[in-house]
Structure formats: structure tokens, C-alpha cells
Motif scaffolding. Sequence first.
Motif, PDB file in Angstrom:
ATOM      1  N   ASP A 248       7.449  -5.518 -78.357  1.00  0.00           N
ATOM      2  CA  ASP A 248       6.391  -4.571 -78.495  1.00  0.00           C
ATOM      3  C   ASP A 248       7.333  -3.309 -77.788  1.00  0.00           C
ATOM      4  OD1 ASP A 248       4.875  -2.266 -78.698  1.00  0.00           O
ATOM      5  OD2 ASP A 248       2.983  -3.550 -77.670  1.00  0.00           O
ATOM      6  N   ARG A 249       7.784  -2.602 -78.879  1.00  0.00           N
ATOM      7  CA  ARG A 249       8.820  -1.286 -78.294  1.00  0.00           C
ATOM      8  C   ARG A 249       7.904  -0.242 -77.730  1.00  0.00           C
ATOM      9  NH1 ARG A 249      13.383  -1.531 -81.055  1.00  0.00           N
ATOM     10  NH2 ARG A 249      13.910   0.570 -81.100  1.00  0.00           N
ATOM     11  N   SER A 250       6.699  -0.237 -78.004  1.00  0.00           N
ATOM     12  CA  SER A 250       5.975   1.005 -77.522  1.00  0.00           C
ATOM     13  C   SER A 250       5.719   0.605 -75.890  1.00  0.00           C
ATOM     14  CB  SER A 250       4.673   1.119 -78.258  1.00  0.00           C
ATOM     15  OG  SER A 250       3.797  -0.046 -77.978  1.00  0.00           O
ATOM     16  N   PRO A 361       5.448  13.983 -82.474  1.00  0.00           N
ATOM     17  CA  PRO A 361       5.206  12.612 -83.079  1.00  0.00           C
ATOM     18  C   PRO A 361       6.466  12.230 -84.033  1.00  0.00           C
ATOM     19  CG  PRO A 361       3.388  14.462 -83.498  1.00  0.00           C
ATOM     20  CD  PRO A 361       4.810  15.272 -82.621  1.00  0.00           C
ATOM     21  N   GLY A 362       6.946  13.047 -84.731  1.00  0.00           N
ATOM     22  CA  GLY A 362       8.062  12.604 -85.545  1.00  0.00           C
ATOM     23  C   GLY A 362       9.093  11.701 -84.371  1.00  0.00           C
ATOM     24  N   LYS A 363       9.433  11.752 -83.057  1.00  0.00           N
ATOM     25  CA  LYS A 363      10.376  11.229 -82.499  1.00  0.00           C
ATOM     26  C   LYS A 363       9.557   9.650 -82.120  1.00  0.00           C
ATOM     27  CE  LYS A 363      14.127  13.075 -81.538  1.00  0.00           C
ATOM     28  NZ  LYS A 363      15.244  12.631 -82.636  1.00  0.00           N
ATOM     29  N   VAL A 364       8.269   9.801 -81.959  1.00  0.00           N
ATOM     30  CA  VAL A 364       7.775   8.679 -81.690  1.00  0.00           C
ATOM     31  C   VAL A 364       7.624   7.912 -82.801  1.00  0.00           C
ATOM     32  CG1 VAL A 364       5.274   7.772 -81.076  1.00  0.00           C
ATOM     33  CG2 VAL A 364       6.354   9.679 -79.897  1.00  0.00           C
ATOM     34  N   PHE A 365       7.375   8.267 -83.946  1.00  0.00           N
ATOM     35  CA  PHE A 365       7.306   7.265 -85.199  1.00  0.00           C
ATOM     36  C   PHE A 365       8.908   6.703 -85.409  1.00  0.00           C
ATOM     37  CE2 PHE A 365       3.372   9.697 -86.449  1.00  0.00           C
ATOM     38  CZ  PHE A 365       2.617   8.809 -86.372  1.00  0.00           C
ATOM     39  N   GLU A 366       9.878   7.677 -85.017  1.00  0.00           N
ATOM     40  CA  GLU A 366      11.137   7.052 -85.443  1.00  0.00           C
ATOM     41  C   GLU A 366      11.303   5.881 -84.392  1.00  0.00           C
ATOM     42  OE1 GLU A 366      13.571  10.414 -85.302  1.00  0.00           O
ATOM     43  OE2 GLU A 366      15.445   9.260 -84.856  1.00  0.00           O
ATOM     44  N   ALA A 367      11.138   6.157 -83.322  1.00  0.00           N
ATOM     45  CA  ALA A 367      11.467   5.238 -82.120  1.00  0.00           C
ATOM     46  C   ALA A 367      10.700   3.745 -82.264  1.00  0.00           C
ATOM     47  CB  ALA A 367      11.312   5.777 -80.737  1.00  0.00           C
ATOM     48  N   LEU A 368       9.372   4.094 -82.669  1.00  0.00           N
ATOM     49  CA  LEU A 368       8.616   2.825 -83.207  1.00  0.00           C
ATOM     50  C   LEU A 368       8.959   1.905 -84.222  1.00  0.00           C
ATOM     51  CD1 LEU A 368       4.959   3.696 -82.758  1.00  0.00           C
ATOM     52  CD2 LEU A 368       6.199   2.070 -81.345  1.00  0.00           C
ATOM     53  N   SER A 369       9.619   2.827 -85.246  1.00  0.00           N
ATOM     54  CA  SER A 369       9.950   1.902 -86.601  1.00  0.00           C
ATOM     55  C   SER A 369      11.438   1.414 -86.403  1.00  0.00           C
ATOM     56  CB  SER A 369       9.780   2.892 -87.809  1.00  0.00           C
ATOM     57  OG  SER A 369      10.479   4.041 -87.556  1.00  0.00           O
TER      58      SER A 369
END
Length: 391
Positions: A248-250, A361-369
Amino acid sequence: MVRRLEQGADQEEIRKAGATAAVVDASFSVAEGETFVVMGLSGSGKSTLIRMINGLLTPSAGHVYVDDEEITGMPPKALRDVRQQRMSMVFQHFALLPHRTVLDNAGYGLRIKGMDNAEIDKHAREALAMVGLEGWEQRYPQQLSGGMRQRVGLARALAAQTDVLLMDEAFSALDPLIKREMQDQLLSLNARLGKTIIFITHDLNEAMRLGDRIAVMRAGRIVQIGTSEQILNEPADDYVARFVQDVDRSRVLTAASICEECTALKADVSPDEALSMMHRHDTDRLFVSDGGRRLLGMLSAADCEQALRDGHSVVREAVVAVDDPVDGSTPMNALFARMSRHPVPLPVIDDEQRLVGVITPGKVFEALSREPHAESVGAPAAVKEASVSDV
Ligand SMILES: Nc1ncnc2c1ncn2[C@@H]1O[C@H](COP(=O)(O)OP(=O)(O)OP(=O)(O)O)[C@@H](O)[C@H]1O
Ligand SMILES: [Mg+2]
């Protein structure tokens, strides 16, 4: 055999030749106060490695040092002293004596050292209190739950007051919830005690929660050493990549590792300069820092214009403090709720209140995906060290 391994023979060839090469290539040093996790599947050589570190096994090649002292080849008595004075071991199956009380079990290592009874009692009680077992001193191991027994095992190691703790699958036999409690307890205890810990596990999530650094072992070799984030984002090979794919990367990635570079205004620029800086960055607000990059707050274009009208020569007085900047070590999953409440990027600060970047938000989605893939060794954009440029 050692020569054949050096020449590239693998474990299977050695096995065919009638020997087992449990640990083939494992070089690392552990810093004082560090929690160093060795992670690998069953049979990868973890226990053999830890037994070489505490001198129970002598490596057929290579060296083991504790501080500057080489323990490889030390005479047995000197080795026993190192083992008793410098390191304590916590085992998977607790290794408690069933007919001794909890107190006796906790003091067992000290008794072997020949300490007098009153001293043993004092240290054992203190250690039991540290692990939350005050009041249980006169019970017997079979009256305790698994988690409590492991606490006794931990107390025994703590009572010995050594700087180094060696823990071989210490929590592996525990139920998931209890295991988590023990991990939390170890983390909070060690924040206080600052021991050097070598922790062996086959559980990647445990490794990532506990380890300052993690060594991944495969078939007797250490294939990668790095922080959780490095292992997750820059797996050294396909084996490590497959290992980490379900993490779970988050939970593992921290605010500091996913934040974006940002520009910070210095507090002593004029409102005019500040406005033109915002214009150039196509934004209507910027974070403001002092000369030492410490975050002072945020400045909006409207505040700037007001400062101009009020005749201020620098923007400092118009800066609005930021309520609750994000600590760089915050796991990403603790940011979601805050991001939903805040329309603007969240500032991320380090231990010294310095601005290290912003969360968008962009960075968060990028890191998660991000799919982990072994080819792209080197820091990917999402985790490259954010920097703050002052203007
Ligand atoms: N005394 C021994 N004699 C022969 N082979 C051994 C001995 N001890 C370990 N081995 C072998 O060495 C390899 C590594 O064993 P080791 O116990 O170090 O692995 P491990 O990573 O601790 O595994 P686990 O997760 O099951 O505890 C295994 O193939 C094991 O069978
Ligand atoms: Mg083992």
C-alpha cells in the motif's frame, strides 16, 4: 566452496557439491541507533546472517565487526563477553522458561552474567514496566497471551541494557493486531532508548514500518539495501519489484517524498516584486519564508495589493500564517482528508520548520499510481528531492 561462489557458482551448484551456502554475499554496516531490517523469504539466509553477527556461527569467509572490534575468529570467552555486554537477542518463539516467573524470565540474561539478585530484580522490573507488564511479575509464561510472552522476551533483552538488539522474526508468530501493537511499542520505546536494532522479518509491511533501512535478501545474497521509499520506487531488480507490487504505497510514501518543488517569496521583498513574481508563476498566492527558508506563511495577491495601498515597503506584515503545515514524515494516507478541506497546495516542512515543497493533488495521484518497475533505477520525477527556490 568459497572460491567457487566467488567465481559465480550459485546455491544450487554448491548444493549439488554437497554443501549449503546459506549466506553468500551480504555486506552492510549498521549505524548507531539505526533500525536495520533484513527481509527475505524463508530459507533466504536471514537467521544464518544474524547468527554470524552475534558470533554463534563463524563465517567461512568475510568479517563481522562490532564497533571497531572484529568478532570473527575471536576466542570463545571474548566472544561470549561481546555477546553478553553488547547485544541481546529476541527470538520468534520467545524462548521463555516455563517454570520461572515472568520476573525471573526477564532477568534471566542478567543472572547468566552473574549480576547480584537485587540488581537483577531492579533491572528486570524496569524492563517489564517499559513493555507494559507491570503487575505481571509473579505470573508464569503459560498464564500469558502470545503478545505478552513476546513482551517478556523483549523485556529480557532490554534488561540486559545492551546497545544492540537482534530480533529474529520476533513478531512473526503473533496475530496481526497484536503484531501491530508490538511494532508500535517497539517504535515508541526505541524513540526513547535509541538502540541499534537488527530486525529480521519475512513480512514486507513490517519491514517498511520498522526499518530506517531495509536489506532485501534472496538466496543468500543481499540484492538491495535502501529506505522503504527507495525499495518501493527504485527496486534494484525484478525480484524486488515483484515483492513490493502489493504494498500500500499510501502508507509508505511520505509527504516529503512526494511533494513538488515550489517557489517561496522572501519576507523582505516589496509588494511590487511579490506581485510580479506571482504574475510570472501564474499564481495568485505564494508561500513566504525567512532568510533561513523557514516557513512564515502565505501571501495572496489581494494581500499584496492591500500592502501596496498601506504603503508597506516589504511584504512581511501582510503574510498570513499557515495553520498547520505538513510534517515531511507524514504518510501520504494521512493527507487525503486535509487535501479535501484545503483548496490550495499544502506546504511541507522539515524538522527545522523549513519549507521543503508543496503537496498538490496531481503529485499525490502520480505517486499512488506509479507501477514499480526495475528498469528505471534512478529517482523518478514524483520522488525527486523537492527543492524550494527563494525569490
Ligand atoms: N545448520 C545447517 N545445516 C545445513 N543447512 C542449514 C543449516 N542452517 C540453515 N541451513 C540452510 O541454509 C539456508 C538458509 O537458512 P536460514 O535459516 O538462514 O534461512 P531464513 O531466511 O532464516 O529462513 P526462515 O524464514 O525460514 O527462518 C536454508 O536453505 C537452510 O536449509
Ligand atoms: Mg530464520
